[in-house]
Design a protein around this motif. Sequence first.
Motif, PDB file in Angstrom:
ATOM      1  N   LEU A 242     -10.529   8.098   3.682  1.00 41.30           N
ATOM      2  CA  LEU A 242     -10.386   8.140   2.217  1.00 41.30           C
ATOM      3  C   LEU A 242     -10.543   6.767   1.578  1.00 41.30           C
ATOM      4  N   GLU A 243     -10.643   5.724   2.401  1.00 38.90           N
ATOM      5  CA  GLU A 243     -10.672   4.362   1.874  1.00 38.90           C
ATOM      6  C   GLU A 243     -11.889   4.105   0.999  1.00 38.90           C
TER       7      GLU A 243
ATOM      8  N   VAL B 147     -12.547   4.203  -6.893  1.00 34.45           N
ATOM      9  CA  VAL B 147     -11.641   4.564  -7.990  1.00 34.45           C
ATOM     10  C   VAL B 147     -10.785   3.373  -8.406  1.00 34.45           C
ATOM     11  N   ILE B 148     -10.151   2.724  -7.436  1.00 35.75           N
ATOM     12  CA  ILE B 148      -9.251   1.608  -7.761  1.00 35.75           C
ATOM     13  C   ILE B 148     -10.008   0.467  -8.404  1.00 35.75           C
TER      14      ILE B 148
ATOM     15  N   ILE C 261       0.856  -1.185   0.000  1.00 31.31           N
ATOM     16  CA  ILE C 261       0.000   0.000   0.000  1.00 31.31           C
ATOM     17  C   ILE C 261       0.893   1.236   0.000  1.00 31.31           C
TER      18      ILE C 261
ATOM     19  N   GLY D  92     -15.514   3.954   4.445  1.00 30.69           N
ATOM     20  CA  GLY D  92     -14.105   3.584   4.421  1.00 30.69           C
ATOM     21  C   GLY D  92     -13.587   3.221   5.791  1.00 30.69           C
TER      22      GLY D  92
ATOM     23  N   SER E  28     -11.338   5.596  -2.294  1.00 36.74           N
ATOM     24  CA  SER E  28     -10.281   4.833  -2.958  1.00 36.74           C
ATOM     25  C   SER E  28     -10.814   3.539  -3.559  1.00 36.74           C
ATOM     26  N   LEU E  29     -11.675   2.850  -2.837  1.00 39.57           N
ATOM     27  CA  LEU E  29     -12.230   1.593  -3.334  1.00 39.57           C
ATOM     28  C   LEU E  29     -13.004   1.792  -4.632  1.00 39.57           C
TER      29      LEU E  29
END
Length: 342
Positions: free
Chosen positions: A168-169, A175-176, A134, A228, A172-173
């Motif tokens: 922010l998780e 987008v990723i 990470i 998140g 992030s999930l």
Amino acid sequence: MSTDVSPRRGSDFAELSRLVKQAGLLDRRTGYYVVCLVAAVAVLAATCAAVVLIGDSWWQLVPAVALAVVFTQIAFLGHDAGHKQVFTTNRTNAVTGLVLGNLLIGVGYGWWMSKHNRHHANPNHEDEDPDVDIAVLAFSLEQAERKRGFFRFVVKHQAWLFFPLLLLEGFSLHVIGAVPVARREVRAWRVEAALLVVHAIGYLTLVFSSMSPVKAVVFIAVHQGLFGVYMGCSFAPNHKGMPVLSAGHQLDFLRKQVLTSRNVTGGRFTDFLLGGLNYQIEHHLFPNMPRPHLRRAQALVRDFCRQRSISYAECGLFTSYGYVLKFLHEAGAPLRAEKVAV
């Protein structure tokens, strides 16, 4: 912690598997999951209806918090479908995972499956587990030393920043999980793309048509931020702070899974809160074991490990967070020492 290898250890997992199968712990619990799926969809629909009914009011923060919980619980069910715990056929489980992941919560199922399968194959392996690769965290001294620029600063203080970073998780999930779809790197990329677009349109339409733009942005920030945090707090206790493996380790499958995993103790509420992930050792040994069987399997697996002097880690939820933060603090220590030296 016992990691030595004896002649009989190659057959230990086979012996444990026979005990588990004889106890019927790998049998499907389709009825249980149908009830869970219907309940999850019903609560999601009720929460969305509440957003519409409340309208342009700061009371919208209440369903924003509720929606974070609902999204995470749906993610747990998608996790179970990905491990083929829910239905008997691969296709039905895959369709369920796509609906739960891409359509209902907007997280790419194909990306998650690829990442999660690699994690299960080599948990806490510095070179092969994507969950210990990470950008903003370091899980070993070597990883910490390789960080540069902004990421190096974050790793220096990663124990203090860990929970804030989880805000922010959720973003992030989304987008990723969407990037491999856009790059056509997942098998059913057309289906995944369509479901992600439908989710995004539906979600944004619901939020921005129900409240003013300012409240809508705050709603999204609260919902996705807490989503998140909940997700991160559910997965963090499982392996963080446990031994990190490197190339050349001599552990067999049983010991590799048990020694790198940690269970979280607690009652039925903990089972619900963590979606069965609190039985991480049993889940890693038998990924397709239905969630309601994990509690029964725990006593069997724990006794089996103790009979063979295999370290079996378990602790309370808040204690596990303490271990995680201590581990992250120690991993970033060399970078903090540089500042002192200067």
